[in-house]
Design a protein around this motif. Structure first.
Motif, PDB file in Angstrom:
ATOM      1  N   GLY A  11       0.815  -1.098   0.072  1.00 39.36           N
ATOM      2  CA  GLY A  11       0.077  -0.050  -0.098  1.00 39.36           C
ATOM      3  C   GLY A  11       0.748   1.224  -0.284  1.00 39.36           C
ATOM      4  N   HIS A  12       0.409   2.366   0.627  1.00 43.66           N
ATOM      5  CA  HIS A  12       1.072   3.644   0.795  1.00 43.66           C
ATOM      6  C   HIS A  12       2.262   3.612   1.315  1.00 43.66           C
ATOM      7  CE1 HIS A  12       1.933   7.715   0.624  1.00 43.66           C
ATOM      8  NE2 HIS A  12       1.947   7.624   2.067  1.00 43.66           N
ATOM      9  N   LEU A  13       3.270   4.018   0.798  1.00 40.86           N
ATOM     10  CA  LEU A  13       4.686   4.214   1.420  1.00 40.86           C
ATOM     11  C   LEU A  13       5.296   5.691   1.352  1.00 40.86           C
ATOM     12  CD1 LEU A  13       6.621   1.025  -0.195  1.00 40.86           C
ATOM     13  CD2 LEU A  13       5.761   1.092   2.314  1.00 40.86           C
ATOM     14  N   THR A  14       5.833   6.001   2.478  1.00 38.05           N
ATOM     15  CA  THR A  14       6.305   7.529   2.317  1.00 38.05           C
ATOM     16  C   THR A  14       7.406   7.569   1.629  1.00 38.05           C
ATOM     17  OG1 THR A  14       7.740   7.331   4.219  1.00 38.05           O
ATOM     18  CG2 THR A  14       5.434   7.720   4.671  1.00 38.05           C
ATOM     19  N   TYR A  15       7.826   8.496   1.231  1.00 38.51           N
ATOM     20  CA  TYR A  15       9.022   8.930   0.486  1.00 38.51           C
ATOM     21  C   TYR A  15      10.350   8.118   1.118  1.00 38.51           C
ATOM     22  CZ  TYR A  15      13.040  11.494  -1.426  1.00 38.51           C
ATOM     23  OH  TYR A  15      14.362  11.641  -1.972  1.00 38.51           O
ATOM     24  N   ASP A  16      10.375   8.284   2.491  1.00 40.73           N
ATOM     25  CA  ASP A  16      11.605   7.578   3.079  1.00 40.73           C
ATOM     26  C   ASP A  16      11.284   6.166   2.990  1.00 40.73           C
ATOM     27  OD1 ASP A  16      12.546  10.050   3.689  1.00 40.73           O
ATOM     28  OD2 ASP A  16      11.773  10.166   5.531  1.00 40.73           O
ATOM     29  N   GLN A  17       9.885   5.682   3.262  1.00 39.32           N
ATOM     30  CA  GLN A  17      10.117   4.402   3.101  1.00 39.32           C
ATOM     31  C   GLN A  17      10.293   3.523   1.979  1.00 39.32           C
ATOM     32  OE1 GLN A  17       5.872   4.180   4.472  1.00 39.32           O
ATOM     33  NE2 GLN A  17       6.506   4.250   6.523  1.00 39.32           N
ATOM     34  N   TRP A  18      10.033   4.322   0.891  1.00 37.87           N
ATOM     35  CA  TRP A  18      10.398   3.791  -0.446  1.00 37.87           C
ATOM     36  C   TRP A  18      11.865   3.625  -0.553  1.00 37.87           C
ATOM     37  CZ3 TRP A  18       8.183   1.212  -3.971  1.00 37.87           C
ATOM     38  CH2 TRP A  18       6.764   1.162  -4.262  1.00 37.87           C
ATOM     39  N   GLY A  19      12.692   4.784  -0.220  1.00 38.52           N
ATOM     40  CA  GLY A  19      14.013   4.573  -0.283  1.00 38.52           C
ATOM     41  C   GLY A  19      14.747   3.496   0.516  1.00 38.52           C
ATOM     42  N   GLN A  20      14.232   3.466   1.860  1.00 43.02           N
ATOM     43  CA  GLN A  20      14.701   2.587   2.654  1.00 43.02           C
ATOM     44  C   GLN A  20      14.231   0.911   2.258  1.00 43.02           C
ATOM     45  OE1 GLN A  20      12.585   3.861   5.910  1.00 43.02           O
ATOM     46  NE2 GLN A  20      14.076   5.405   6.587  1.00 43.02           N
ATOM     47  N   LEU A  21      13.235   0.805   1.795  1.00 38.53           N
ATOM     48  CA  LEU A  21      12.805  -0.341   1.289  1.00 38.53           C
ATOM     49  C   LEU A  21      13.637  -1.006   0.245  1.00 38.53           C
ATOM     50  CD1 LEU A  21      10.823  -2.856   1.032  1.00 38.53           C
ATOM     51  CD2 LEU A  21       9.805  -1.339  -0.537  1.00 38.53           C
ATOM     52  N   GLU A  22      14.058  -0.075  -0.845  1.00 32.51           N
ATOM     53  CA  GLU A  22      14.793  -0.635  -1.925  1.00 32.51           C
ATOM     54  C   GLU A  22      16.455  -0.838  -1.587  1.00 32.51           C
ATOM     55  OE1 GLU A  22      13.671  -1.231  -4.682  1.00 32.51           O
ATOM     56  OE2 GLU A  22      11.627  -0.616  -4.397  1.00 32.51           O
ATOM     57  N   TYR A  23      16.747   0.113  -0.582  1.00 30.73           N
ATOM     58  CA  TYR A  23      18.184  -0.230  -0.179  1.00 30.73           C
ATOM     59  C   TYR A  23      18.155  -1.560   0.724  1.00 30.73           C
ATOM     60  CZ  TYR A  23      22.047  -0.387   2.940  1.00 30.73           C
ATOM     61  OH  TYR A  23      23.253  -0.718   3.707  1.00 30.73           O
ATOM     62  N   LYS A  24      17.216  -1.657   1.619  1.00 27.14           N
ATOM     63  CA  LYS A  24      17.064  -2.916   2.456  1.00 27.14           C
ATOM     64  C   LYS A  24      17.283  -4.282   1.622  1.00 27.14           C
ATOM     65  CE  LYS A  24      15.189  -4.478   6.598  1.00 27.14           C
ATOM     66  NZ  LYS A  24      14.346  -4.441   7.926  1.00 27.14           N
ATOM     67  N   HIS A  25      16.148  -4.165   0.491  1.00 23.00           N
ATOM     68  CA  HIS A  25      16.291  -5.260  -0.383  1.00 23.00           C
ATOM     69  C   HIS A  25      17.416  -5.513  -1.192  1.00 23.00           C
ATOM     70  CE1 HIS A  25      15.006  -7.659  -4.024  1.00 23.00           C
ATOM     71  NE2 HIS A  25      14.421  -8.364  -3.141  1.00 23.00           N
ATOM     72  N   LEU A  26      18.280  -4.675  -1.353  1.00 25.72           N
ATOM     73  CA  LEU A  26      19.548  -5.005  -2.043  1.00 25.72           C
ATOM     74  C   LEU A  26      20.459  -5.078  -1.176  1.00 25.72           C
ATOM     75  CD1 LEU A  26      19.462  -1.648  -4.634  1.00 25.72           C
ATOM     76  CD2 LEU A  26      19.251  -4.092  -5.182  1.00 25.72           C
ATOM     77  N   ASP A  27      20.665  -4.605  -0.152  1.00 27.89           N
ATOM     78  CA  ASP A  27      21.593  -5.034   0.840  1.00 27.89           C
ATOM     79  C   ASP A  27      21.404  -6.428   1.353  1.00 27.89           C
ATOM     80  OD1 ASP A  27      23.434  -4.273   3.277  1.00 27.89           O
ATOM     81  OD2 ASP A  27      21.759  -4.973   4.562  1.00 27.89           O
ATOM     82  N   HIS A  28      20.127  -6.954   1.675  1.00 25.11           N
ATOM     83  CA  HIS A  28      19.872  -8.447   1.947  1.00 25.11           C
ATOM     84  C   HIS A  28      20.379  -9.362   0.993  1.00 25.11           C
ATOM     85  CE1 HIS A  28      17.714 -12.023   3.168  1.00 25.11           C
ATOM     86  NE2 HIS A  28      17.231 -12.113   2.031  1.00 25.11           N
ATOM     87  N   HIS A  29      20.382  -8.887  -0.363  1.00 26.05           N
ATOM     88  CA  HIS A  29      20.870  -9.967  -1.492  1.00 26.05           C
ATOM     89  C   HIS A  29      22.579  -9.801  -1.727  1.00 26.05           C
ATOM     90  CE1 HIS A  29      17.123 -12.082  -2.375  1.00 26.05           C
ATOM     91  NE2 HIS A  29      16.802 -10.864  -2.366  1.00 26.05           N
ATOM     92  N   LEU A  30      22.857  -8.568  -1.417  1.00 26.74           N
ATOM     93  CA  LEU A  30      24.259  -8.527  -1.469  1.00 26.74           C
ATOM     94  C   LEU A  30      24.976  -9.035  -0.263  1.00 26.74           C
ATOM     95  CD1 LEU A  30      24.312  -4.741  -2.986  1.00 26.74           C
ATOM     96  CD2 LEU A  30      25.178  -7.072  -4.183  1.00 26.74           C
ATOM     97  N   ARG A  31      24.512  -9.098   0.665  1.00 32.40           N
ATOM     98  CA  ARG A  31      25.110  -9.747   2.240  1.00 32.40           C
ATOM     99  C   ARG A  31      24.921 -11.271   1.801  1.00 32.40           C
ATOM    100  NH1 ARG A  31      22.425  -9.854   6.170  1.00 32.40           N
ATOM    101  NH2 ARG A  31      20.464  -8.551   5.657  1.00 32.40           N
ATOM    102  N   GLN A  32      23.899 -11.814   1.120  1.00 30.78           N
ATOM    103  CA  GLN A  32      23.607 -13.101   0.437  1.00 30.78           C
ATOM    104  C   GLN A  32      24.879 -13.635  -0.046  1.00 30.78           C
ATOM    105  OE1 GLN A  32      20.350 -13.699  -2.237  1.00 30.78           O
ATOM    106  NE2 GLN A  32      20.530 -15.924  -1.700  1.00 30.78           N
ATOM    107  N   PHE A  33      25.508 -12.751  -0.843  1.00 27.65           N
ATOM    108  CA  PHE A  33      26.890 -13.063  -1.574  1.00 27.65           C
ATOM    109  C   PHE A  33      28.111 -12.617  -0.780  1.00 27.65           C
ATOM    110  CE2 PHE A  33      23.424 -14.264  -4.497  1.00 27.65           C
ATOM    111  CZ  PHE A  33      23.840 -15.324  -5.108  1.00 27.65           C
ATOM    112  N   ARG A  34      27.933 -12.210   0.424  1.00 27.31           N
ATOM    113  CA  ARG A  34      29.166 -11.727   1.224  1.00 27.31           C
ATOM    114  C   ARG A  34      29.585 -10.577   0.572  1.00 27.31           C
ATOM    115  NH1 ARG A  34      30.806 -17.615   1.429  1.00 27.31           N
ATOM    116  NH2 ARG A  34      30.586 -17.294  -0.328  1.00 27.31           N
ATOM    117  N   ILE A  35      29.036  -9.483  -0.004  1.00 27.40           N
ATOM    118  CA  ILE A  35      29.370  -8.322  -0.310  1.00 27.40           C
ATOM    119  C   ILE A  35      28.659  -7.113   0.402  1.00 27.40           C
ATOM    120  CG2 ILE A  35      29.429  -6.762  -2.449  1.00 27.40           C
ATOM    121  CD1 ILE A  35      30.950  -9.341  -2.924  1.00 27.40           C
TER     122      ILE A  35
END
Length: 149
Positions: free
Chosen positions: A125-149
């Motif tokens: 549903g509705h996400l604030t500006y900050d939530q969109w930026g944080q969500l996209e970062y967190k998803h990328l961070d999760h998968h980069l950590r998955q590959f030890r990066i």
């Protein structure tokens, strides 16, 4: 919480993506590196209005509502979380092609940092500006950590 709208965080993510190679090995999960690069494109495409997914049914909306805050808080996601059906990548992917596409999408998302209003997320549903930026970062961070990066 870091945000992909932040210039330093944007640079950090690009540097981490560039550390990946075709031979990068995962610590958990089932996706190979090319599949992970493809998978990471979907949430960015949704945020940019370049991809849509079917809206979840009533039961799934309740489930998503229950863990919406975990999508953008400071706590790292657990390993081996289930992948949304529309984001699964099971076929072999070309590493360089997928890496280039992901980098372009990361840049496109960062370029849109001046855009304050977005359509609601199809699942959360509705996400604030900050939530969109944080969500996209967190998803990328999760998968980069998955590959030890």
């Amino acid at each position: 919480m870091k945000s992909l709208f932040d210039s330093e965080t944007h640079t950090e993510i690009l540097n981490r993506i560039n550390k990946l190679s075709e031979s990068s090995q995962r610590e958990w999960g089932k996706m190979e590196v090319g599949q992970m690069l493809r998978h990471c494109q979907y949430p960015l495409k949704i945020a940019l209005g370049k991809h849509t997914i079917k809206k979840p049914n009533f039961f799934m909306r309740l489930l998503y509502k229950g863990f919406k805050k975990s999508m953008y808080n400071d706590k790292p996601w657990k390993h081996n979380l289930p992948t949304a059906p529309g984001f699964k990548v099971e076929d072999k992917r070309d590493f360089k092609v997928e890496k280039d596409k992901l980098v372009a999408l990361v840049n496109d998302f960062h370029e849109e940092r001046i855009k304050k209003d977005r359509d609601p997320h199809p699942a959360f549903g509705h996400l604030t500006y900050d939530q969109w930026g944080q969500l996209e970062y967190k998803h990328l961070d999760h998968h980069l950590r998955q590959f030890r990066i």
